[in-house]
Write a protein that holds these residues in place. Sequence first.
Motif, PDB file in Angstrom:
ATOM      1  N   VAL A  48      27.364 -53.386  15.085  1.00 56.90           N
ATOM      2  CA  VAL A  48      27.336 -53.238  16.535  1.00 56.90           C
ATOM      3  C   VAL A  48      26.208 -52.281  16.904  1.00 56.90           C
ATOM      4  O   VAL A  48      26.061 -51.229  16.294  1.00 56.90           O
ATOM      5  CB  VAL A  48      28.683 -52.700  17.061  1.00 56.90           C
ATOM      6  N   LYS A  50      23.698 -50.630  20.348  1.00 58.18           N
ATOM      7  CA  LYS A  50      23.714 -50.397  21.784  1.00 58.18           C
ATOM      8  C   LYS A  50      22.276 -50.286  22.282  1.00 58.18           C
ATOM      9  O   LYS A  50      21.359 -49.944  21.534  1.00 58.18           O
ATOM     10  CB  LYS A  50      24.500 -49.142  22.140  1.00 58.18           C
ATOM     11  N   TYR A  76      26.509 -52.805  24.738  1.00 60.94           N
ATOM     12  CA  TYR A  76      26.838 -52.894  23.327  1.00 60.94           C
ATOM     13  C   TYR A  76      26.828 -54.363  22.942  1.00 60.94           C
ATOM     14  O   TYR A  76      27.324 -55.203  23.687  1.00 60.94           O
ATOM     15  CB  TYR A  76      28.216 -52.288  23.036  1.00 60.94           C
ATOM     16  N   TYR A  77      26.280 -54.651  21.794  1.00 59.07           N
ATOM     17  CA  TYR A  77      26.221 -56.040  21.362  1.00 59.07           C
ATOM     18  C   TYR A  77      26.416 -56.136  19.858  1.00 59.07           C
ATOM     19  O   TYR A  77      26.174 -55.186  19.122  1.00 59.07           O
ATOM     20  CB  TYR A  77      24.903 -56.698  21.783  1.00 59.07           C
ATOM     21  N   ASN A  78      26.863 -57.309  19.432  1.00 61.80           N
ATOM     22  CA  ASN A  78      27.087 -57.587  18.023  1.00 61.80           C
ATOM     23  C   ASN A  78      25.815 -58.195  17.457  1.00 61.80           C
ATOM     24  O   ASN A  78      25.333 -59.211  17.947  1.00 61.80           O
ATOM     25  CB  ASN A  78      28.266 -58.556  17.868  1.00 61.80           C
TER      26      ASN A  78
END
Length: 81
Positions: A48, A50, A76-78
Amino acid sequence: PPLLMGMPPPFQKLVQNNPKARVPLTTFLLLVSFGVGLPVTTAIFPQVAKMDANDAEPQFQHLVNPQTQQPYKVFYYNKGL
């Protein structure tokens, strides 16, 4: 795998005595190398991440949280694989 096949004597003897074993042995060593190395390598990096809202694409920079009516400051991203 070529480095592994050049170093250990059991692999050298196997390939010298049976040259047709080179391809299956190389394939096996590749599978083992990827099976051990790939999970370890992907585990090193966080999944993860950001980013600041100002660094996002223009269409996402001014998104508003529907509950607080405040603009998002961080996304926030995967990362995935």
